[in-house]
Design an enzyme around this catalytic site. Structure first.
Site, PDB file in Angstrom:
ATOM      1  N   LYS A 149       0.761  -1.356   0.019  1.00  0.00           N
ATOM      2  CA  LYS A 149       0.000   0.111  -0.044  1.00  0.00           C
ATOM      3  C   LYS A 149       0.996   1.269   0.105  1.00  0.00           C
ATOM      4  O   LYS A 149       1.395   1.717   0.958  1.00  0.00           O
ATOM      5  CB  LYS A 149      -0.849  -0.071   1.349  1.00  0.00           C
ATOM      6  N   GLY A 164       5.778   5.318   8.983  1.00  0.00           N
ATOM      7  CA  GLY A 164       5.019   6.393   9.123  1.00  0.00           C
ATOM      8  C   GLY A 164       4.835   7.155  10.230  1.00  0.00           C
ATOM      9  O   GLY A 164       5.691   6.885  11.156  1.00  0.00           O
ATOM     10  N   SER A 165       3.897   7.831  10.607  1.00  0.00           N
ATOM     11  CA  SER A 165       3.557   8.450  11.686  1.00  0.00           C
ATOM     12  C   SER A 165       3.115   7.500  12.739  1.00  0.00           C
ATOM     13  O   SER A 165       2.399   6.379  12.679  1.00  0.00           O
ATOM     14  CB  SER A 165       2.469   9.626  11.327  1.00  0.00           C
ATOM     15  N   THR A 203      -0.889   6.787  12.976  1.00  0.00           N
ATOM     16  CA  THR A 203      -1.125   5.823  11.928  1.00  0.00           C
ATOM     17  C   THR A 203      -0.728   4.423  12.595  1.00  0.00           C
ATOM     18  O   THR A 203      -1.513   3.335  12.677  1.00  0.00           O
ATOM     19  CB  THR A 203      -0.753   5.966  10.522  1.00  0.00           C
ATOM     20  N   GLY A 204       0.658   4.387  12.938  1.00  0.00           N
ATOM     21  CA  GLY A 204       0.944   3.084  13.716  1.00  0.00           C
ATOM     22  C   GLY A 204       0.222   2.873  14.973  1.00  0.00           C
ATOM     23  O   GLY A 204      -0.213   1.518  14.941  1.00  0.00           O
ATOM     24  N   GLU A 214       7.912   1.466  12.177  1.00  0.00           N
ATOM     25  CA  GLU A 214       8.929   2.418  12.138  1.00  0.00           C
ATOM     26  C   GLU A 214       8.335   3.604  12.039  1.00  0.00           C
ATOM     27  O   GLU A 214       7.819   4.060  11.030  1.00  0.00           O
ATOM     28  CB  GLU A 214       9.858   2.096  10.859  1.00  0.00           C
ATOM     29  N   CYS A 246      13.102  10.292   8.498  1.00  0.00           N
ATOM     30  CA  CYS A 246      12.380   9.785   9.656  1.00  0.00           C
ATOM     31  C   CYS A 246      13.911   9.998  10.844  1.00  0.00           C
ATOM     32  O   CYS A 246      13.711  10.283  11.971  1.00  0.00           O
ATOM     33  CB  CYS A 246      12.035   8.097   9.859  1.00  0.00           C
ATOM     34  N   GLU A 268       7.445  15.735  16.334  1.00  0.00           N
ATOM     35  CA  GLU A 268       8.010  15.433  15.252  1.00  0.00           C
ATOM     36  C   GLU A 268       7.414  16.517  14.240  1.00  0.00           C
ATOM     37  O   GLU A 268       6.189  16.517  14.024  1.00  0.00           O
ATOM     38  CB  GLU A 268       8.002  14.104  14.604  1.00  0.00           C
TER      39      GLU A 268
END
Ligand code: ADP
Length: 494
Positions: free
Chosen positions: A188, A241-242, A245-246, A264, A299, A398
């Site tokens: 995705k 990602g962020s 979302t994680g 990650e 990142c 971040e």
């Protein structure tokens, strides 16, 4: 790579992109499309299929069927290796085309993209291709009338959700070990950087990967990403990602089949400069590169600069000088040091962080604003803010943009305390000539990777993963393979 070749590639129209399911291009089930705007000029570049949950389910079903009939996992390791090596060769052969397509989509400066994207992706795929027939099972030291064996099996269907900052490099970090171990994968890509990754997936088929072993579905995270997270038929979910979302992905897993989830996530990585650094001019240049490459959309970016108070003013002036020498501009020009921010939303968010830093007592030393607005693209001047206290928003949250916060410290203990005062723990650096201090910093600063007298550049032989809310489960190196296998015990009475 020369400018003429790049300019010729950028002039080519980009066809609409469809999903890749069962080896075929497939439109969205409701024929929906998403507009792809180029961050270079804000203009429509092309469209991608705007996937539905049904599209994701059909990609997962195809990957499951491919796994179960053994068309990939059942091939001898040497045969799988051959396909993956061919894929790496094709990525290399099409490197400039892939890089330019990716830059038109996500805005990374081409000089960096060519190395960090197809260059690194080909290297990663090759690394895991070469490793795949060197992963052995084990025989346990049991009683003599027992044979205790540990088999290493592929897990099944891997779902990989990829971000927009380095789609090929990060995509390969997941695809390489997942496919090498015999899994099927559903990809995705991110809405704002799908194109080069979709093209790289097509190349896998050209290299001989059987249809269905790698499927790719484009569309919105909250639609197709959620469907992947909630699927009962995905065994492992890998994500970069962020944090937000994680967190959702862990919830999806808990609400569905408790699939393994490897994350990650972000960072607020401290770059710590002591007065006894071996070369302060070099440290200043690397500090600027360590935050501002790819407009800070990295990142592991060194977004917090902690400077020993005795050299603070002089060092900040050096970093500002190095920063102002970095030209912001068209990411497809070879002399551009900093390209475009990925999207208008991201640019607005970055500027919001600068405003907040000012309201919290920070002072902008350089940058602080949008630039090149007349191009229609999304560009931001690299920004340095001093006077950032350890609890300020800029020190805690971040940004994922070209904004560096500077905080002074007096002692090594204070530097460690400030470095460890966020929820993150991805990367960091310390600059010092004192060998003992260097090793103490490696031990005491809580991160997945700690640099000494450099920043960034760690290659595929070493793991990259975070601690704390920077995630779990490292990408890169042989350790990454563990995410894509199951250990199975055979206990045999002799
Ligand atoms: P950012 O906010 O920086 O875009 P995200 O974490 O949202 O970072 O994006 C990284 C990837 O996660 C993208 O591929 C995006 O489509 C996907 N994503 C976003 N939201 C969700 C979600 N609710 N479920 C699954 N995937 C998602």
């Amino acid at each position: 790579m020369d400018q003429t070749h790049i300019d010729a590639l950028r002039a080519q129209p980009v066809p609409p992109f469809l999903h890749l399911i069962d080896g075929k291009p497939v439109p969205a089930s409701d024929s929906g499309t998403l507009d792809v705007l180029s961050p270079i000029d804000g203009q429509l570049l092309t469209t991608t299929a705007n996937g539905t949950a049904a599209d994701m389910d059909s990609a997962i079903a195809s990957a499951r069927a491919a796994f179960e009939d053994g068309r990939w996992a059942g091939q001898p390791p040497a045969a799988r290796k051959k396909v993956l090596l061919k894929w790496a060769d094709l990525i290399e052969a099409n490197a400039l085309e892939l890089a330019v397509l990716g830059v038109r989509d996500n805005g990374t400066e081409i000089g960096m993209a060519i190395k960090a994207e197809p260059g690194s992706a080909a290297g990663t795929i090759r690394y895991y291709a070469e490793a795949l027939d060197k992963v052995y099972g084990e025989i346990a030291p049991t009683a003599p009338d027992i044979l205790g064996m540990i088999h290493k099996e592929p897990v099944g269907v891997v779902g990989a959700i990829i971000p927009w900052n380095f789609p090929l490099m990060i995509g390969a970090w997941k695809l390489g070990p997942a496919l090498a171990m015999g899994n099927s994968v559903v990809l995705k890509p991110a809405e704002t950087a799908s194109l080069s990754l979709m093209r790289m997936a097509q190349l896998a088929l050209e290299a001989g990967l059987p249809p269905g072993v790698l499927n790719a579905v484009t569309g919105e995270g909250k639609v197709v990403g959620e469907a992947m997270g909630l699927s009962m038929d995905v065994d492992v979910l890998v994500f970069t990602g962020s944090g937000g979302t994680g967190r959702r992905l862990m919830e999806y897993s808990a609400r569905s089949n408790m699939k393994r989830v490897y994350l990650e996530l972000g960072g607020k990585s401290p770059n710590i400069v002591f007065a006894d650094a071996p070369d302060l001019a070099e440290a200043a240049k690397v500090a600027a590169g360590g935050i501002f490459r790819n407009s800070g959309q990295v990142c592991v970016a060194g977004s917090r600069l902690l400077v020993e108070a005795s050299i603070h003013d002089e060092f900040v002036a050096e970093v500002a000088k190095a920063t102002e020498a970095m030209r912001v501009g068209d990411p497809l020009r070879l002399d551009t040091a900093i390209g475009a921010v990925n999207s208008e939303t991201q640019l607005r968010q970055n500027l919001g962080f600068v405003d907040m830093a000012l309201s919290e007592g920070g002072r902008v030393v350089t940058g602080g604003s949008r630039v090149l607005e007349e191009t229609g693209g999304y560009y931001m001047a690299p920004t340095i803010v001093t006077g950032v206290t350890p609890d300020a928003s800029l020190a805690q949250k971040e940004v994922f943009g070209p904004v560096l916060g500077v905080t002074p410290f007096q002692t090594e203990e204070e530097a460690v305390r400030i470095a460890n005062s966020t929820v993150y723990g991805l990367a960091g650096a310390a600059w010092t000539s004192n060998l003992s201090r260097a090793h103490r910093m490696v031990r005491k600063v809580r991160t997945g990777v700690m640099h000494i007298n450099t920043y960034g550049g760690a290659d595929g032989t070493v793991p990259l993963g975070g601690v704390g809310q920077s995630g779990n489960g490292a990408d890169k190196s042989l350790h990454a393979i563990e995410k894509y296998i199951n250990l199975k015990t055979a206990w045999i009475k002799l």
